[in-house]
Write a protein that holds these residues in place. Structure first.
Motif, PDB file in Angstrom:
ATOM      1  N   ALA A 152      47.366  21.155  59.193  1.00 38.75           N
ATOM      2  CA  ALA A 152      47.994  21.828  58.071  1.00 38.75           C
ATOM      3  C   ALA A 152      47.209  21.276  56.762  1.00 38.75           C
ATOM      4  CB  ALA A 152      49.574  21.828  57.963  1.00 38.75           C
ATOM      5  N   SER A 153      47.132  20.036  56.544  1.00 44.27           N
ATOM      6  CA  SER A 153      46.526  19.397  55.652  1.00 44.27           C
ATOM      7  C   SER A 153      45.176  20.257  55.293  1.00 44.27           C
ATOM      8  CB  SER A 153      46.391  17.670  55.772  1.00 44.27           C
ATOM      9  OG  SER A 153      47.451  17.208  55.806  1.00 44.27           O
ATOM     10  N   LEU A 154      44.209  20.040  56.398  1.00 38.73           N
ATOM     11  CA  LEU A 154      43.187  20.788  56.102  1.00 38.73           C
ATOM     12  C   LEU A 154      43.160  22.071  55.693  1.00 38.73           C
ATOM     13  CD1 LEU A 154      40.015  20.376  56.574  1.00 38.73           C
ATOM     14  CD2 LEU A 154      40.271  21.301  59.063  1.00 38.73           C
ATOM     15  N   VAL A 155      43.941  22.898  56.033  1.00 39.39           N
ATOM     16  CA  VAL A 155      44.383  24.239  55.456  1.00 39.39           C
ATOM     17  C   VAL A 155      44.642  24.086  54.068  1.00 39.39           C
ATOM     18  CG1 VAL A 155      45.889  26.419  55.386  1.00 39.39           C
ATOM     19  CG2 VAL A 155      44.990  25.443  57.676  1.00 39.39           C
ATOM     20  N   LEU A 156      45.489  23.191  53.497  1.00 39.14           N
ATOM     21  CA  LEU A 156      45.887  23.114  51.973  1.00 39.14           C
ATOM     22  C   LEU A 156      44.503  22.731  51.273  1.00 39.14           C
ATOM     23  CD1 LEU A 156      49.661  21.588  52.308  1.00 39.14           C
ATOM     24  CD2 LEU A 156      48.580  23.957  51.460  1.00 39.14           C
ATOM     25  N   TYR A 157      43.887  21.628  52.050  1.00 37.13           N
ATOM     26  CA  TYR A 157      42.612  21.422  51.280  1.00 37.13           C
ATOM     27  C   TYR A 157      41.645  22.406  50.941  1.00 37.13           C
ATOM     28  CZ  TYR A 157      42.992  16.139  51.287  1.00 37.13           C
ATOM     29  OH  TYR A 157      43.415  15.011  50.978  1.00 37.13           O
ATOM     30  N   MET A 158      41.545  23.296  52.107  1.00 37.96           N
ATOM     31  CA  MET A 158      40.852  24.555  51.856  1.00 37.96           C
ATOM     32  C   MET A 158      41.037  25.314  50.958  1.00 37.96           C
ATOM     33  SD  MET A 158      38.193  23.655  53.590  1.00 37.96           S
ATOM     34  CE  MET A 158      37.225  25.224  53.469  1.00 37.96           C
ATOM     35  N   CYS A 159      42.562  25.691  50.792  1.00 32.43           N
ATOM     36  CA  CYS A 159      43.073  26.604  49.882  1.00 32.43           C
ATOM     37  C   CYS A 159      42.977  26.020  48.410  1.00 32.43           C
ATOM     38  CB  CYS A 159      44.848  26.806  50.030  1.00 32.43           C
ATOM     39  SG  CYS A 159      45.005  27.677  51.332  1.00 32.43           S
ATOM     40  N   GLY A 160      43.192  24.498  48.289  1.00 33.91           N
ATOM     41  CA  GLY A 160      42.790  23.974  47.143  1.00 33.91           C
ATOM     42  C   GLY A 160      41.294  24.070  46.541  1.00 33.91           C
ATOM     43  N   ILE A 161      40.261  24.047  47.583  1.00 33.35           N
ATOM     44  CA  ILE A 161      39.255  24.166  47.043  1.00 33.35           C
ATOM     45  C   ILE A 161      38.826  25.731  46.789  1.00 33.35           C
ATOM     46  CG2 ILE A 161      36.644  24.142  48.236  1.00 33.35           C
ATOM     47  CD1 ILE A 161      37.628  21.636  49.835  1.00 33.35           C
ATOM     48  N   THR A 162      39.225  26.425  47.358  1.00 35.75           N
ATOM     49  CA  THR A 162      39.185  27.786  46.972  1.00 35.75           C
ATOM     50  C   THR A 162      39.826  28.143  45.661  1.00 35.75           C
ATOM     51  OG1 THR A 162      39.222  28.236  49.563  1.00 35.75           O
ATOM     52  CG2 THR A 162      39.606  30.329  47.878  1.00 35.75           C
ATOM     53  N   VAL A 163      40.830  27.618  45.259  1.00 35.10           N
ATOM     54  CA  VAL A 163      41.513  27.890  43.822  1.00 35.10           C
ATOM     55  C   VAL A 163      40.504  27.208  42.901  1.00 35.10           C
ATOM     56  CG1 VAL A 163      43.364  27.376  42.486  1.00 35.10           C
ATOM     57  CG2 VAL A 163      43.716  28.191  44.774  1.00 35.10           C
ATOM     58  N   TYR A 164      40.031  26.001  43.277  1.00 39.41           N
ATOM     59  CA  TYR A 164      39.152  25.399  42.163  1.00 39.41           C
ATOM     60  C   TYR A 164      37.906  26.103  42.120  1.00 39.41           C
ATOM     61  CZ  TYR A 164      36.633  21.455  40.197  1.00 39.41           C
ATOM     62  OH  TYR A 164      36.010  20.957  39.256  1.00 39.41           O
ATOM     63  N   ILE A 165      37.340  26.472  42.929  1.00 38.09           N
ATOM     64  CA  ILE A 165      36.191  27.131  42.747  1.00 38.09           C
ATOM     65  C   ILE A 165      36.145  28.696  42.193  1.00 38.09           C
ATOM     66  CG2 ILE A 165      33.962  28.219  44.218  1.00 38.09           C
ATOM     67  CD1 ILE A 165      34.085  25.685  46.082  1.00 38.09           C
ATOM     68  N   ALA A 166      37.116  29.279  42.622  1.00 38.57           N
ATOM     69  CA  ALA A 166      37.271  30.658  42.293  1.00 38.57           C
ATOM     70  C   ALA A 166      37.621  30.710  40.897  1.00 38.57           C
ATOM     71  CB  ALA A 166      38.123  31.504  43.337  1.00 38.57           C
ATOM     72  N   ASN A 167      38.783  29.937  40.562  1.00 41.03           N
ATOM     73  CA  ASN A 167      39.441  30.058  39.316  1.00 41.03           C
ATOM     74  C   ASN A 167      39.107  29.141  38.248  1.00 41.03           C
ATOM     75  OD1 ASN A 167      40.724  32.557  40.133  1.00 41.03           O
ATOM     76  ND2 ASN A 167      42.581  31.443  40.935  1.00 41.03           N
ATOM     77  N   ILE A 168      39.365  27.618  38.554  1.00 40.88           N
ATOM     78  CA  ILE A 168      39.267  26.912  37.765  1.00 40.88           C
ATOM     79  C   ILE A 168      37.792  26.569  37.041  1.00 40.88           C
ATOM     80  CG2 ILE A 168      39.431  24.294  37.383  1.00 40.88           C
ATOM     81  CD1 ILE A 168      42.015  24.395  39.170  1.00 40.88           C
ATOM     82  N   VAL A 169      36.758  26.719  37.849  1.00 38.37           N
ATOM     83  CA  VAL A 169      35.206  26.215  37.579  1.00 38.37           C
ATOM     84  C   VAL A 169      35.106  27.497  36.646  1.00 38.37           C
ATOM     85  CG1 VAL A 169      32.863  26.274  38.285  1.00 38.37           C
ATOM     86  CG2 VAL A 169      34.902  24.910  39.556  1.00 38.37           C
ATOM     87  N   LYS A 170      35.074  28.824  36.946  1.00 40.40           N
ATOM     88  CA  LYS A 170      35.111  29.951  36.295  1.00 40.40           C
ATOM     89  C   LYS A 170      35.683  29.587  34.816  1.00 40.40           C
ATOM     90  CE  LYS A 170      33.698  33.526  39.766  1.00 40.40           C
ATOM     91  NZ  LYS A 170      34.292  34.843  40.354  1.00 40.40           N
ATOM     92  N   GLY A 171      36.798  29.467  34.876  1.00 38.30           N
ATOM     93  CA  GLY A 171      37.722  29.519  33.679  1.00 38.30           C
ATOM     94  C   GLY A 171      37.364  28.258  32.820  1.00 38.30           C
ATOM     95  N   LEU A 172      36.871  27.259  33.476  1.00 36.31           N
ATOM     96  CA  LEU A 172      36.288  26.272  32.469  1.00 36.31           C
ATOM     97  C   LEU A 172      34.898  26.627  31.880  1.00 36.31           C
ATOM     98  CD1 LEU A 172      37.213  22.933  34.364  1.00 36.31           C
ATOM     99  CD2 LEU A 172      38.233  23.888  32.193  1.00 36.31           C
ATOM    100  N   ARG A 173      33.901  27.294  32.641  1.00 33.36           N
ATOM    101  CA  ARG A 173      32.888  27.762  32.229  1.00 33.36           C
ATOM    102  C   ARG A 173      32.965  28.980  31.021  1.00 33.36           C
ATOM    103  NH1 ARG A 173      29.347  28.402  37.512  1.00 33.36           N
ATOM    104  NH2 ARG A 173      28.995  26.167  37.993  1.00 33.36           N
ATOM    105  N   LEU A 174      33.886  29.754  31.121  1.00 32.39           N
ATOM    106  CA  LEU A 174      34.432  30.708  30.125  1.00 32.39           C
ATOM    107  C   LEU A 174      34.552  30.078  28.876  1.00 32.39           C
ATOM    108  CD1 LEU A 174      35.605  33.570  32.044  1.00 32.39           C
ATOM    109  CD2 LEU A 174      33.440  33.412  30.975  1.00 32.39           C
TER     110      LEU A 174
END
Length: 128
Positions: free
Chosen positions: A6-28
């Protein structure tokens, strides 16, 4: 194993949110380009978010990421607690087994020695 998975799944969700939304949003946000400036065709002008909506998505993504990481911490604390309780239960069972076997072994050997001096407690098993 459940906590680790379950921790691994949550880490993967966190990484996905970070890459998909946060990195793009900070670049914009750092580039300062929003909405119509990013559109390559007239149809895309309506689909691309403006500055306010982009910052809302960025802040929501940060909140989601924080909750996911808190979830990982809760799962790890739960795993530690479960392992600790398991170890305590094992120790209490081991102590109970030692005390029980020590008392019953001494009383059984004393009774067998007093009853017959020959065969002390060994009994032939019948074969079928």
């Amino acid at each position: 194993m459940l906590f680790d998975g379950a921790s691994l799944v949550l880490y993967m969700c966190g990484i996905t949110v970070y890459i998909a939304n946060i990195v793009k949003g900070l670049r914009l946000a750092s580039a300062g380009k929003y909405g119509a400036e990013l559109a390559a065709s007239p149809e895309e002008k309506e689909q691309i978010l403006n500055r306010e909506d982009s910052l809302k998505v960025l802040s929501a993504s940060n909140t989601i990421l924080a909750l996911v990481l808190v979830g990982v911490l809760v799962l790890q604390a739960g795993q530690w607690y479960a392992e600790r309780k398991d170890a305590q239960e094992y120790e209490s069972l081991r102590k109970g087994h030692k005390e029980g076997s020590g008392a019953s072994a001494s009383s059984a050997s004393g009774a067998a020695a007093a009853a017959k001096p020959g065969r002390q407690g060994s009994v032939k098993k019948k074969s079928n």
